[in-house]
Scaffold this active site. Sequence first.
Site, short mmCIF file in Angstrom:
data_model
loop_
_atom_site.label_atom_id
_atom_site.label_comp_id
_atom_site.label_asym_id
_atom_site.label_seq_id
_atom_site.Cartn_x
_atom_site.Cartn_y
_atom_site.Cartn_z
N PRO A 144 -0.78 -6.65 4.62
CA PRO A 144 -0.53 -6.65 3.18
C PRO A 144 0.15 -7.92 2.66
CG PRO A 144 1.12 -5.33 4.27
CD PRO A 144 0.15 -5.77 5.34
N CYS A 145 -0.58 -9.02 2.66
CA CYS A 145 -0.02 -10.28 2.18
C CYS A 145 0.35 -10.20 0.70
CB CYS A 145 -0.97 -11.43 2.44
SG CYS A 145 -2.63 -11.19 1.81
N HIS A 146 -0.24 -9.25 -0.02
CA HIS A 146 0.11 -9.09 -1.43
C HIS A 146 1.56 -8.63 -1.61
CE1 HIS A 146 -1.21 -5.05 -0.22
NE2 HIS A 146 -0.52 -4.58 -1.25
#
Length: 185
Positions: A144-146
Site C-alpha cells: 500500500p504505497c498510497h
Amino acid sequence: MTAASPSDSGFALFPTAIGVCALAWGPQGLVGVQLPEERGEAATRARMHRRFPDLEEASPSPRAQHAIAGVQALLEGATDDLCDIDLDMRGVSEFHQRVYAIARRIPPGQTRTYGEVAEELGDKGLSRAVGQAMGHNPFAPVVPCHRVLAAGNKPGGFSAGGGALTKLRMLDIEGATPSGTRSLF
C-alpha cells in the site's frame, strides 16, 4: 478475464470501485498489480502487455482469484491488509523489499511518511530512497504505497493513473485522514 481454465501464470483485468485494475501472477505468487490507467481498460491491458510481455491474459488461478477479491474489497472500503497474498519478489532489490515489508504493515486507514519509514529502516536520510521505492512499487495496492506520504502528511507523488488525486481517493475509501480532515472525494 477469459473463460479458459485457471492458469499457473498469466494476467487478468478486473473491475474495482476506482476502475479496471489488473494483476499478474506466477507459480510463486503475484508478480505485479496494475491500478487503473486514466485512459481506461484498453490502456490498462496495454500496460500489462508492456510490463509482462511473456504472460498471456488468462483465467486467474485460485491464488490470483483470492488476490483479486482482496483488492476489490480493499478498494470498496474493507479493512483487509492483504498480507496473506504471496508476492513473487524475484527481481525486486533487497532495499525495496525491506521498504515494501514496512509498507505492508501499515493498516488500512492509517498512514506513515517517507521519513517515518526511513526511520524504521534505521536512517532518516533514506527518505528520498523510500519515496523512489514507493514510486517503483509493482504491487500497489497489495503493497500500500498510497499509505506512505510526504513530509507534513502531504500526498506527495503517486505513479498510478490520476496521480496524487488517486492516492487521496484511495485513502478516503479507507477512511484515512492524513491532514486531519476528510477529503473532498
